[in-house]
Design a protein around this motif. Sequence first.
Motif, mmCIF file in Angstrom:
data_model
loop_
_atom_site.group_PDB
_atom_site.id
_atom_site.type_symbol
_atom_site.label_atom_id
_atom_site.label_comp_id
_atom_site.label_asym_id
_atom_site.label_seq_id
_atom_site.Cartn_x
_atom_site.Cartn_y
_atom_site.Cartn_z
ATOM 1 N N ALA A 4 -23.571 1.798 4.901
ATOM 2 C CA ALA A 4 -24.032 2.361 3.635
ATOM 3 C C ALA A 4 -22.880 2.539 2.648
ATOM 4 O O ALA A 4 -22.876 3.461 1.841
ATOM 5 C CB ALA A 4 -24.732 3.694 3.897
ATOM 6 N N TRP B 280 -24.817 -0.686 -0.187
ATOM 7 C CA TRP B 280 -25.561 -0.243 -1.373
ATOM 8 C C TRP B 280 -26.232 -1.443 -2.035
ATOM 9 O O TRP B 280 -27.425 -1.412 -2.338
ATOM 10 C CB TRP B 280 -24.605 0.466 -2.339
ATOM 11 C CG TRP B 280 -25.270 1.197 -3.459
ATOM 12 C CD1 TRP B 280 -25.617 2.521 -3.478
ATOM 13 C CD2 TRP B 280 -25.651 0.671 -4.725
ATOM 14 N NE1 TRP B 280 -26.200 2.830 -4.677
ATOM 15 C CE2 TRP B 280 -26.235 1.718 -5.467
ATOM 16 C CE3 TRP B 280 -25.577 -0.590 -5.309
ATOM 17 C CZ2 TRP B 280 -26.730 1.548 -6.755
ATOM 18 C CZ3 TRP B 280 -26.071 -0.766 -6.587
ATOM 19 C CH2 TRP B 280 -26.638 0.288 -7.307
ATOM 20 N N HIS C 26 -30.355 -2.361 -2.108
ATOM 21 C CA HIS C 26 -31.090 -2.518 -3.371
ATOM 22 C C HIS C 26 -31.781 -3.879 -3.432
ATOM 23 O O HIS C 26 -32.944 -3.970 -3.841
ATOM 24 C CB HIS C 26 -30.149 -2.321 -4.565
ATOM 25 C CG HIS C 26 -29.966 -0.885 -4.938
ATOM 26 N ND1 HIS C 26 -30.715 -0.270 -5.904
ATOM 27 C CD2 HIS C 26 -29.138 0.065 -4.441
ATOM 28 C CE1 HIS C 26 -30.351 0.996 -6.009
ATOM 29 N NE2 HIS C 26 -29.389 1.223 -5.115
ATOM 30 N N LYS D 290 -24.953 9.240 2.930
ATOM 31 C CA LYS D 290 -24.760 7.974 2.221
ATOM 32 C C LYS D 290 -26.056 7.170 2.195
ATOM 33 O O LYS D 290 -26.410 6.576 1.177
ATOM 34 C CB LYS D 290 -23.652 7.143 2.879
ATOM 35 C CG LYS D 290 -22.266 7.640 2.629
ATOM 36 C CD LYS D 290 -21.277 6.681 3.290
ATOM 37 C CE LYS D 290 -19.873 6.939 2.904
ATOM 38 N NZ LYS D 290 -18.959 5.946 3.487
ATOM 39 N N CYS D 291 -26.757 7.145 3.320
ATOM 40 C CA CYS D 291 -28.038 6.434 3.397
ATOM 41 C C CYS D 291 -29.040 7.064 2.442
ATOM 42 O O CYS D 291 -29.738 6.358 1.701
ATOM 43 C CB CYS D 291 -28.594 6.468 4.815
ATOM 44 S SG CYS D 291 -27.493 5.808 6.062
ATOM 45 N N ASN E 249 -28.445 8.816 -0.210
ATOM 46 C CA ASN E 249 -28.052 8.555 -1.600
ATOM 47 C C ASN E 249 -28.512 7.166 -2.040
ATOM 48 O O ASN E 249 -28.946 6.984 -3.188
ATOM 49 C CB ASN E 249 -26.544 8.694 -1.781
ATOM 50 C CG ASN E 249 -26.081 10.132 -1.733
ATOM 51 O OD1 ASN E 249 -26.862 11.068 -1.916
ATOM 52 N ND2 ASN E 249 -24.800 10.329 -1.475
ATOM 53 N N ILE E 250 -28.412 6.197 -1.158
ATOM 54 C CA ILE E 250 -28.878 4.843 -1.489
ATOM 55 C C ILE E 250 -30.384 4.864 -1.707
ATOM 56 O O ILE E 250 -30.894 4.274 -2.673
ATOM 57 C CB ILE E 250 -28.483 3.843 -0.391
ATOM 58 C CG1 ILE E 250 -26.976 3.636 -0.365
ATOM 59 C CG2 ILE E 250 -29.199 2.506 -0.599
ATOM 60 C CD1 ILE E 250 -26.468 2.822 0.815
ATOM 61 N N SER F 159 -31.185 6.336 -5.001
ATOM 62 C CA SER F 159 -30.857 5.375 -6.058
ATOM 63 C C SER F 159 -31.921 4.289 -6.175
ATOM 64 O O SER F 159 -32.340 3.936 -7.274
ATOM 65 C CB SER F 159 -29.487 4.742 -5.784
ATOM 66 O OG SER F 159 -29.188 3.754 -6.737
#
Length: 154
Positions: free
Chosen positions: A8, A13, A17, A38-39, A41-42, A45
């Motif tokens: 991640a 990232w 996406h 981190k995962c 947050n992705i 996003s």
Amino acid sequence: MSILQIGAGGVGWVIAHKAAQNNDVLGDITIASRTLAKCDNIITSIKGRNNLKDSSKQLTSRQVDADDVGALVSLIEEVKPDLVINAGPPWVNVAIMEACYQAKVSYMDTSVATDLCSEGQQVPEAYDPQWAFREKFAQAGITGILGAGFDPGV
């Protein structure tokens, strides 16, 4: 169809996406990393940018240590992906490949080697530990795609 992405960071990232933009084909997506935040947050996003093409598909996160083959096998068996995408650093490639072999699931990574300027780290030698899986993967009936892209991958 479903995928399990391990990693991640920056490359992860971008891959996440792109996968989300094509989840009508790739199916459910699980993003795993040593750092669960981190995962998450992705995922935030992806959702914030409206990049989840098919909202009926799942987008989830899991925590895993990519150096721990046993933990990887357990995660793969839990998620049951059709493909594991390794977006982690190159030094975890062999551990993730071993877990994919044990769980009988196809594998793809984006990079090889940690230092292309050092002896034994240049292509093609840098791939030797991974190429050693060729027969094992063939016998298991799974595919391994190595070095699918660099900075930030394809």
